[in-house]
Design a protein around this motif. Sequence first.
Motif, PDB file in Angstrom:
ATOM      1  N   SER A  63     -58.578 -43.049 -11.441  1.00 18.21           N
ATOM      2  CA  SER A  63     -57.158 -42.764 -11.667  1.00 18.21           C
ATOM      3  C   SER A  63     -56.383 -44.063 -11.833  1.00 18.21           C
ATOM      4  CB  SER A  63     -56.576 -41.931 -10.524  1.00 18.21           C
ATOM      5  OG  SER A  63     -56.715 -42.620  -9.306  1.00 18.21           O
ATOM      6  N   TYR A  64     -55.276 -43.946 -12.481  1.00 19.48           N
ATOM      7  CA  TYR A  64     -54.378 -45.079 -12.637  1.00 19.48           C
ATOM      8  C   TYR A  64     -52.953 -44.557 -12.667  1.00 19.48           C
ATOM      9  CZ  TYR A  64     -54.319 -43.765 -17.593  1.00 19.48           C
ATOM     10  OH  TYR A  64     -54.204 -43.074 -18.763  1.00 19.48           O
ATOM     11  N   LYS A  65     -52.023 -45.449 -12.338  1.00 20.33           N
ATOM     12  CA  LYS A  65     -50.612 -45.070 -12.322  1.00 20.33           C
ATOM     13  C   LYS A  65     -49.954 -45.555 -13.599  1.00 20.33           C
ATOM     14  CE  LYS A  65     -50.281 -44.810  -7.417  1.00 20.33           C
ATOM     15  NZ  LYS A  65     -49.717 -45.239  -6.197  1.00 20.33           N
ATOM     16  N   SER A  66     -49.062 -44.712 -14.094  1.00 16.81           N
ATOM     17  CA  SER A  66     -48.364 -45.000 -15.337  1.00 16.81           C
ATOM     18  C   SER A  66     -46.906 -44.581 -15.177  1.00 16.81           C
ATOM     19  CB  SER A  66     -49.030 -44.219 -16.469  1.00 16.81           C
ATOM     20  OG  SER A  66     -48.265 -44.283 -17.629  1.00 16.81           O
ATOM     21  N   LYS A  67     -46.036 -45.273 -15.866  1.00 15.14           N
ATOM     22  CA  LYS A  67     -44.614 -44.931 -15.830  1.00 15.14           C
ATOM     23  C   LYS A  67     -44.271 -44.129 -17.078  1.00 15.14           C
ATOM     24  CE  LYS A  67     -40.720 -47.384 -14.191  1.00 15.14           C
ATOM     25  NZ  LYS A  67     -39.979 -48.642 -14.125  1.00 15.14           N
TER      26      LYS A  67
END
Length: 167
Positions: free
Chosen positions: A36-40
């Motif tokens: 998983s990764y965080k994105s805006k």
Amino acid sequence: MASVNKVIIVGNLGRDPEIRYMPSGDAIANIAVATSYKSKDKNTGEQKELTEWHRISFFGRLAEIVGQYLKKGSSVYVEGRLQTRKYTDKDGVEKYATDIIAENMQMLGGRQGMGGDSGMDDGGGYENSAPSRPQPQQQRQAPPAPAARPQPKPAPNFSDMDDDIPF
């Protein structure tokens, strides 16, 4: 021109490994690993966490180790290569799927469910015993010779110990 086909995945198993055996007796293990990764979000500015699922296949002794020690939720580090295969679905439509063929695996996190000392002092890292391509020889340097060995300390004399132990 040289090319590289190398993948490194660090994630968690989404389900228990699926183990099969070929007619020759060699094991095959398949796992699904989530990363998983965080994105805006550009429109709202809100942080979102995005999850990707990766199909990973293990062969031989590495597959047996995966089946024995990994389970749903296990954290794992996998090195391998991408391989695309073509298949026909039940409606007769040709499709392609890209999988990771594992060449190296490292179990991460604690040793839950393994019980006691497993005798593995290498940190849980495993490689396929027969790599699919030749590996370059690594030259090892000899460790520097010790200047002088310290003399070993004599064993403690237990008769000199104080018996006023508080427990």
